[in-house]
Design a protein around this motif. Structure first.
Motif, PDB file in Angstrom:
ATOM      1  N   HIS A  41     -50.990  32.395 -38.546  1.00  0.00           N
ATOM      2  CA  HIS A  41     -51.479  32.115 -37.321  1.00  0.00           C
ATOM      3  C   HIS A  41     -52.272  30.903 -37.008  1.00  0.00           C
ATOM      4  N   VAL A  42     -51.836  30.587 -38.457  1.00  0.00           N
ATOM      5  CA  VAL A  42     -52.810  28.445 -38.610  1.00  0.00           C
ATOM      6  C   VAL A  42     -51.270  28.225 -37.511  1.00  0.00           C
ATOM      7  N   PRO A  43     -51.682  26.982 -36.797  1.00  0.00           N
ATOM      8  CA  PRO A  43     -50.801  26.815 -35.911  1.00  0.00           C
ATOM      9  C   PRO A  43     -49.657  25.189 -36.694  1.00  0.00           C
ATOM     10  N   PRO A  44     -48.383  25.710 -37.018  1.00  0.00           N
ATOM     11  CA  PRO A  44     -47.441  25.141 -37.468  1.00  0.00           C
ATOM     12  C   PRO A  44     -47.592  23.181 -37.662  1.00  0.00           C
ATOM     13  N   GLU A  45     -48.162  22.498 -36.693  1.00  0.00           N
ATOM     14  CA  GLU A  45     -48.888  21.378 -36.721  1.00  0.00           C
ATOM     15  C   GLU A  45     -49.400  21.141 -37.204  1.00  0.00           C
ATOM     16  N   ILE A  46     -50.867  22.143 -37.361  1.00  0.00           N
ATOM     17  CA  ILE A  46     -52.076  21.424 -38.551  1.00  0.00           C
ATOM     18  C   ILE A  46     -51.257  22.409 -40.479  1.00  0.00           C
ATOM     19  N   ALA A  47     -50.773  23.454 -39.834  1.00  0.00           N
ATOM     20  CA  ALA A  47     -50.191  23.653 -41.082  1.00  0.00           C
ATOM     21  C   ALA A  47     -49.687  22.770 -41.914  1.00  0.00           C
ATOM     22  N   GLN A  48     -48.488  22.242 -41.170  1.00  0.00           N
ATOM     23  CA  GLN A  48     -47.633  20.953 -41.567  1.00  0.00           C
ATOM     24  C   GLN A  48     -48.574  20.141 -42.850  1.00  0.00           C
ATOM     25  N   ASP A  49     -49.766  19.739 -42.329  1.00  0.00           N
ATOM     26  CA  ASP A  49     -50.800  18.508 -42.686  1.00  0.00           C
ATOM     27  C   ASP A  49     -51.380  18.803 -43.584  1.00  0.00           C
ATOM     28  N   ILE A 100     -66.621  26.810 -33.179  1.00  0.00           N
ATOM     29  CA  ILE A 100     -67.482  26.905 -34.278  1.00  0.00           C
ATOM     30  C   ILE A 100     -68.875  27.533 -34.514  1.00  0.00           C
ATOM     31  N   THR A 101     -68.953  27.228 -35.914  1.00  0.00           N
ATOM     32  CA  THR A 101     -70.362  28.051 -36.312  1.00  0.00           C
ATOM     33  C   THR A 101     -70.918  26.645 -36.430  1.00  0.00           C
ATOM     34  N   GLY A 102     -72.521  26.264 -36.248  1.00  0.00           N
ATOM     35  CA  GLY A 102     -73.167  25.738 -36.814  1.00  0.00           C
ATOM     36  C   GLY A 102     -73.658  24.349 -38.048  1.00  0.00           C
ATOM     37  N   THR A 103     -72.991  25.388 -38.795  1.00  0.00           N
ATOM     38  CA  THR A 103     -72.458  25.281 -40.102  1.00  0.00           C
ATOM     39  C   THR A 103     -71.256  24.725 -40.444  1.00  0.00           C
ATOM     40  N   ILE A 139     -60.542  21.007 -49.327  1.00  0.00           N
ATOM     41  CA  ILE A 139     -59.616  21.774 -48.830  1.00  0.00           C
ATOM     42  C   ILE A 139     -60.392  23.490 -48.938  1.00  0.00           C
ATOM     43  N   LYS A 140     -61.547  23.878 -49.194  1.00  0.00           N
ATOM     44  CA  LYS A 140     -62.210  24.747 -49.156  1.00  0.00           C
ATOM     45  C   LYS A 140     -62.700  25.426 -47.878  1.00  0.00           C
ATOM     46  N   PHE A 141     -63.277  23.512 -47.649  1.00  0.00           N
ATOM     47  CA  PHE A 141     -63.840  24.076 -45.564  1.00  0.00           C
ATOM     48  C   PHE A 141     -62.539  24.253 -45.405  1.00  0.00           C
ATOM     49  N   MET A 142     -61.567  23.247 -45.166  1.00  0.00           N
ATOM     50  CA  MET A 142     -61.043  23.649 -44.052  1.00  0.00           C
ATOM     51  C   MET A 142     -59.376  24.912 -44.253  1.00  0.00           C
ATOM     52  N   ARG A 143     -60.089  25.524 -45.109  1.00  0.00           N
ATOM     53  CA  ARG A 143     -59.396  27.233 -45.638  1.00  0.00           C
ATOM     54  C   ARG A 143     -60.613  27.602 -44.565  1.00  0.00           C
ATOM     55  N   HIS A 144     -61.619  27.577 -44.309  1.00  0.00           N
ATOM     56  CA  HIS A 144     -62.923  28.645 -44.010  1.00  0.00           C
ATOM     57  C   HIS A 144     -62.075  27.854 -42.384  1.00  0.00           C
ATOM     58  N   TYR A 145     -62.685  26.978 -42.490  1.00  0.00           N
ATOM     59  CA  TYR A 145     -62.206  26.350 -40.443  1.00  0.00           C
ATOM     60  C   TYR A 145     -60.969  27.258 -39.541  1.00  0.00           C
ATOM     61  N   ASP A 147     -59.759  29.760 -40.802  1.00  0.00           N
ATOM     62  CA  ASP A 147     -59.976  30.711 -40.519  1.00  0.00           C
ATOM     63  C   ASP A 147     -60.302  31.825 -39.399  1.00  0.00           C
ATOM     64  N   GLN A 148     -61.980  30.506 -39.381  1.00  0.00           N
ATOM     65  CA  GLN A 148     -62.700  30.531 -38.439  1.00  0.00           C
ATOM     66  C   GLN A 148     -61.887  30.553 -36.654  1.00  0.00           C
ATOM     67  N   VAL A 149     -61.267  29.173 -37.028  1.00  0.00           N
ATOM     68  CA  VAL A 149     -60.364  29.116 -35.657  1.00  0.00           C
ATOM     69  C   VAL A 149     -59.248  30.059 -34.912  1.00  0.00           C
ATOM     70  N   PHE A 150     -58.251  30.029 -36.150  1.00  0.00           N
ATOM     71  CA  PHE A 150     -56.891  30.396 -35.868  1.00  0.00           C
ATOM     72  C   PHE A 150     -57.173  31.723 -36.555  1.00  0.00           C
ATOM     73  N   VAL A 151     -57.636  31.957 -37.818  1.00  0.00           N
ATOM     74  CA  VAL A 151     -56.832  33.473 -38.046  1.00  0.00           C
ATOM     75  C   VAL A 151     -58.118  34.502 -37.643  1.00  0.00           C
ATOM     76  N   PHE A 152     -58.886  34.392 -37.808  1.00  0.00           N
ATOM     77  CA  PHE A 152     -59.646  35.995 -37.266  1.00  0.00           C
ATOM     78  C   PHE A 152     -60.034  36.312 -35.675  1.00  0.00           C
ATOM     79  N   PRO A 153     -59.331  35.045 -34.610  1.00  0.00           N
ATOM     80  CA  PRO A 153     -59.223  35.320 -33.922  1.00  0.00           C
ATOM     81  C   PRO A 153     -57.999  36.260 -33.318  1.00  0.00           C
ATOM     82  N   ARG A 154     -57.169  35.523 -33.463  1.00  0.00           N
ATOM     83  CA  ARG A 154     -55.702  36.258 -33.866  1.00  0.00           C
ATOM     84  C   ARG A 154     -55.392  37.959 -34.458  1.00  0.00           C
ATOM     85  N   GLN A 155     -56.485  37.628 -35.837  1.00  0.00           N
ATOM     86  CA  GLN A 155     -56.736  39.343 -36.122  1.00  0.00           C
ATOM     87  C   GLN A 155     -56.763  40.129 -35.285  1.00  0.00           C
ATOM     88  N   LEU A 156     -58.282  39.576 -35.037  1.00  0.00           N
ATOM     89  CA  LEU A 156     -58.875  40.837 -33.961  1.00  0.00           C
ATOM     90  C   LEU A 156     -58.176  41.017 -32.527  1.00  0.00           C
TER      91      LEU A 156
END
Length: 160
Positions: A41-49, A100-103, A139-145, A147-156
Motif C-alpha cells: 500500500h506504500v506508493p512505489p516512489e515513497i517506498a523506494q526512498d 496525520i495526528t498531532g503526535t 526509521i521507527k517514525f517513518m514506519r508509523h507515518y 502506516d497512518q497515511v497509506f497502509v491503514f486507510p487502504r486496509q480499511l
C-alpha cells in the motif's frame, strides 16, 4: 543455509598436508541484508526512498538515513498534495487535514529538522551530529507515518 533454507556461496581455502588436506572457512555470500520489506500500500516512489533509508541505517550511514527519511516524508507530502511551499507548512497542512495526528506532526517536524541538519549542518535547534539513535528514531517514525497515511486507510477500504 540452515536458517533460511536458501542457497549460499561458501568460500573455503584448501590447506594441503602430507597426510591429506584441510578446508578452512573464509566467508560466505550473501553476508545478509536488511529487512526493507514494506506494505504494498506504500506508493512505489515513497517506498523506494524509505527502503534506501533502511539500507543506509544497516550500513551505519546515520546522516544518510535521516536524509532519506526526510526525502520519503517530502515525497509523501507532495503525493498527498499538501499545501505549502516548504516541508514545514506541508506537514502542518497534513495535520490540519487530519491525515496525520498531532503526535505524528511533531515527529514529522523532528525528521524535517534532522534531515535539514544532516544535509546542511546545524541550521536548526538540533545538533549537527546525527547519531545512531537519531537514525533509529527516523526509521521507527517513518514506519508509523507510512502506516497512518497509506497502509491503514487502504486496509480499511479493503474491509468495506
Amino acid at each position: 543455509c540452515i536458517a533460511c533454507n536458501k542457497h549460499v556461496l561458501g568460500v573455503l581455502e584448501t590447506v594441503h598436508y602430507r597426510s591429506g588436506r584441510q578446508w578452512n572457512y573464509v566467508r560466505h555470500y550473501p553476508l545478509s541484508t536488511p529487512d526493507d520489506s514494506l506494505s504494498e500500500h506504500v506508493p512505489p516512489e515513497i517506498a523506494q526512498d524509505f527502503k534506501e533509508a533502511i539500507r543506509c541505517r544497516w550500513i551505519k550511514a546515520f546522516r544518510a538515513t535521516v536524509l532519506m527519511c526526510r526525502r520519503s516524508l517530502q515525497v509523501s507530502c507532495d503525493r498527498e498534495e499538501a499545501s505549502g511551499k516548504d516541508l514545514f507548512t506541508q506537514i502542518d497542512d497534513l495535520a490540519t487535514k487530519q491525515l496525520i495526528t498531532g503526535t505524528l506532526k511533531q515527529m514529522a517536524h523532528r525528521i524535517r529538522l534532522l534531515g535539514k541538519s544532516g544535509a546542511h549542518g546545524d541550521y536548526s535547534d538540533i545538533d549537527a551530529t546525527i547519531a545512531e539513535a537519531d537514525a533509529d528514531d527516523a526509521i521507527k517514525f517513518m514506519r508509523h507515518y507510512l502506516d497512518q497515511v497509506f497502509v491503514f486507510p487502504r486496509q480499511l477500504e479493503e474491509k468495506k
